[in-house]
Scaffold this active site. Structure first.
Site, mmCIF file in Angstrom:
data_model
loop_
_atom_site.group_PDB
_atom_site.id
_atom_site.type_symbol
_atom_site.label_atom_id
_atom_site.label_comp_id
_atom_site.label_asym_id
_atom_site.label_seq_id
_atom_site.Cartn_x
_atom_site.Cartn_y
_atom_site.Cartn_z
ATOM 1 N N PRO A 18 0.837 -1.204 0.000
ATOM 2 C CA PRO A 18 0.000 0.000 0.000
ATOM 3 C C PRO A 18 0.865 1.244 0.000
ATOM 4 O O PRO A 18 1.827 1.338 0.757
ATOM 5 C CB PRO A 18 -0.797 -0.128 1.309
ATOM 6 C CG PRO A 18 -0.043 -1.087 2.149
ATOM 7 C CD PRO A 18 0.728 -1.987 1.236
ATOM 8 N N MET A 19 0.542 2.194 -0.887
ATOM 9 C CA MET A 19 1.280 3.447 -0.956
ATOM 10 C C MET A 19 0.288 4.592 -1.023
ATOM 11 O O MET A 19 -0.617 4.595 -1.864
ATOM 12 C CB MET A 19 2.202 3.462 -2.183
ATOM 13 C CG MET A 19 3.363 2.496 -2.102
ATOM 14 S SD MET A 19 4.419 2.492 -3.583
ATOM 15 C CE MET A 19 3.409 1.477 -4.689
ATOM 16 N N ALA A 20 0.452 5.542 -0.104
ATOM 17 C CA ALA A 20 -0.466 6.667 -0.012
ATOM 18 C C ALA A 20 -0.502 7.447 -1.317
ATOM 19 O O ALA A 20 0.542 7.798 -1.874
ATOM 20 C CB ALA A 20 -0.055 7.577 1.140
ATOM 21 N N GLN A 68 -5.593 -2.108 3.968
ATOM 22 C CA GLN A 68 -4.632 -1.874 5.043
ATOM 23 C C GLN A 68 -5.199 -0.881 6.049
ATOM 24 O O GLN A 68 -5.688 0.185 5.678
ATOM 25 C CB GLN A 68 -3.292 -1.347 4.537
ATOM 26 C CG GLN A 68 -2.283 -1.291 5.693
ATOM 27 C CD GLN A 68 -0.933 -0.743 5.312
ATOM 28 O OE1 GLN A 68 -0.810 0.460 5.093
ATOM 29 N NE2 GLN A 68 0.081 -1.590 5.251
ATOM 30 N N CYS A 81 4.911 2.673 8.815
ATOM 31 C CA CYS A 81 5.007 4.037 8.286
ATOM 32 C C CYS A 81 6.002 4.864 9.104
ATOM 33 O O CYS A 81 5.887 4.952 10.330
ATOM 34 C CB CYS A 81 3.637 4.704 8.310
ATOM 35 S SG CYS A 81 3.644 6.370 7.615
ATOM 36 N N LYS A 98 2.441 -5.680 8.971
ATOM 37 C CA LYS A 98 3.665 -5.197 8.321
ATOM 38 C C LYS A 98 4.382 -4.236 9.256
ATOM 39 O O LYS A 98 3.755 -3.361 9.866
ATOM 40 C CB LYS A 98 3.342 -4.496 6.998
ATOM 41 C CG LYS A 98 4.598 -4.062 6.235
ATOM 42 C CD LYS A 98 4.257 -3.356 4.926
ATOM 43 C CE LYS A 98 5.536 -2.916 4.218
ATOM 44 N NZ LYS A 98 5.256 -2.112 3.006
ATOM 45 N N GLY A 144 11.597 -4.307 0.491
ATOM 46 C CA GLY A 144 12.722 -3.387 0.491
ATOM 47 C C GLY A 144 13.668 -3.627 -0.662
ATOM 48 O O GLY A 144 14.264 -4.698 -0.765
ATOM 49 N N ASP A 145 13.776 -2.651 -1.569
ATOM 50 C CA ASP A 145 14.733 -2.679 -2.682
ATOM 51 C C ASP A 145 14.443 -3.773 -3.701
ATOM 52 O O ASP A 145 15.373 -4.370 -4.264
ATOM 53 C CB ASP A 145 16.164 -2.808 -2.166
ATOM 54 C CG ASP A 145 16.614 -1.584 -1.387
ATOM 55 O OD1 ASP A 145 15.888 -0.569 -1.414
ATOM 56 O OD2 ASP A 145 17.684 -1.627 -0.756
#
Length: 391
Positions: free
Chosen positions: A37-39, A91, A122, A164, A227-228
């Site tokens: 999930p990305m705002a 989420q 976050c 998460k 991550g990455d």
């Protein structure tokens, strides 16, 4: 990549794909890939665009439990799902076990989602200064109370709850091993680790070795790594190096929803397709604009598309004047005119590979006064709940 060193022969490839079998409660996730999930990004339009490129689990933007319970109009629009989107993954963010329980009971009663993911990762100051996000797992008992409240509320409907989190607040306050064990003992269906501290934010390199250590500590439920991951090869390496059960992809798919096509190929042993030429990128950009317009209305949808332009056009030989005009586009007709000015035969550039999205720099984590005094304190910080969604 920081982490465990492995022999090249151990790293899965298209010819030697990893064995994978990921279930989140009753839901099979094949390939074992989750859209983070990305705002402001993972709304219904972007999720659909990604789903059209490959299977997996696609999580909506962060929803605050209080805003959901109070039926904030923006929040109620944000929990929109496509009719064929399954499982519907939401989420939730919260710092109060009571409010979290109410939110999940609402989800169950009104059939709003099939999967609940909980945000304890976050690093944004407006979240951590209230004790939320990546600050909260330090308070072990409060963390346990929140996860338990969500799991118990979801249980009657068979809705799995996942958790998460990050490595910790900073290098001196690591929380991920305790968080993993507590989440498992509290009934979570899976855990996901973003292998950075809150202090790192999105800077530096993710420490994949922590994912391996979490996998060793948490044995009864799936452990996902985050991550990455900027390519299908990154996902294969992460699984080989850490033994994790699946991967969570965030910034790597910004302006590149076809990454899910590449991941689908990698996890089924097929050759990873070459990057799209500018003609396909033109089509994807137009499709994204259409989907946003359907969701928000054309004016607002096309305006929202502006934030994606630089990522879609990254590395391609597009002049500065044209890039500037893409950043100010205000209608689908204007978008069509601008896209017509791009040469469809230009191949995918090498400069488009690699890290994407915000990186920024590390910094001190803003915490409530006295937050680090007692990790066993289960009191909810005064004024900690956020009454709006989206991060």
């Amino acid at each position: 990549m920081a982490g465990v060193t492995v022999l090249d022969s151990m790293v899965p490839t298209a010819e030697n794909p990893p064995a994978h079998s990921l279930r989140i409660g009753p839901h099979a996730v094949d390939p074992p890939v989750v859209l983070a999930p990305m705002a402001g990004i993972t709304n219904v339009a972007f999720r659909r665009l990604c789903r059209e490129y490959g299977a997996g689990l696609y999580v909506c933007e962060m929803i605050t439990s209080r805003a959901l319970v109070e039926r904030h109009p923006q929040t109620m629009q944000m929990i929109t799902f496509d009719a064929d989107e399954h499982p519907r993954s939401m989420q939730l963010y919260g710092v109060d076990p009571v409010t979290m329980g109410e939110a999940v009971r609402m989800i169950v009663a009104e059939d709003l989602a099939d999967h609940v993911d909980m945000n304890f990762g976050c690093p944004v100051p407006k979240v951590t200064r209230k004790g939320g996000g990546s600050a909260l797992p330090y308070k072990r008992r409060l963390f346990e109370d929140i996860v338990t409240a969500a799991v118990r509320a979801a249980e009657p409907a068979g809705i799995p709850v996942t958790v998460k989190f990050r490595i910790g607040i900073d290098d001196d306050h690591l929380t991920y091993l305790d968080a993993g064990r507590i989440a498992e003992e509290s009934g979570a269906a899976a855990v996901a680790l973003h292998a950075r501290t809150a202090a790192q934010r999105y800077s530096g390199t993710a420490d994949w070795s922590t994912i391996a250590r979490l996998k060793e500590a948490v044995r009864g439920i799936p452990v996902l790594g985050n991550g990455d991951i900027f390519s299908a090869g990154d996902a294969l390496r992460m699984m080989a190096e850490t033994g994790c059960d699946g991967v969570v992809v965030g910034r790597g798919c910004l302006g590149r929803p076809w990454l899910f096509r590449d991941l689908q190929a990698a996890f089924t042993g097929r050759e990873i397709p070459p990057g799209p030429n500018l003609g396909e990128v033109r089509w994807v950009l137009r499709r994204h604009g259409e989907l946003l317009s359907e969701h928000m209305g054309e004016q607002k949808g096309v305006r929202d598309l502006r934030k994606h332009m630089a990522q879609y056009l990254r590395g391609f030989p597009v002049g500065s004047d044209l890039r500037h005009r893409f950043g100010l586009v205000s209608s689908l007709a204007e978008l069509d005119d601008l896209l017509a000015g791009l040469d469809p035969d230009v191949p995918f550039p090498a400069d488009a590979e690699g890290p994407r999205g915000r990186q920024g720099s590390a910094g001190k984590v803003v915490l409530p006064e006295g937050w680090l005094d007692d990790p066993e304190d289960r009191c909810v910080p005064a004024g900690a709940e956020i009454d709006h969604s989206g991060g």
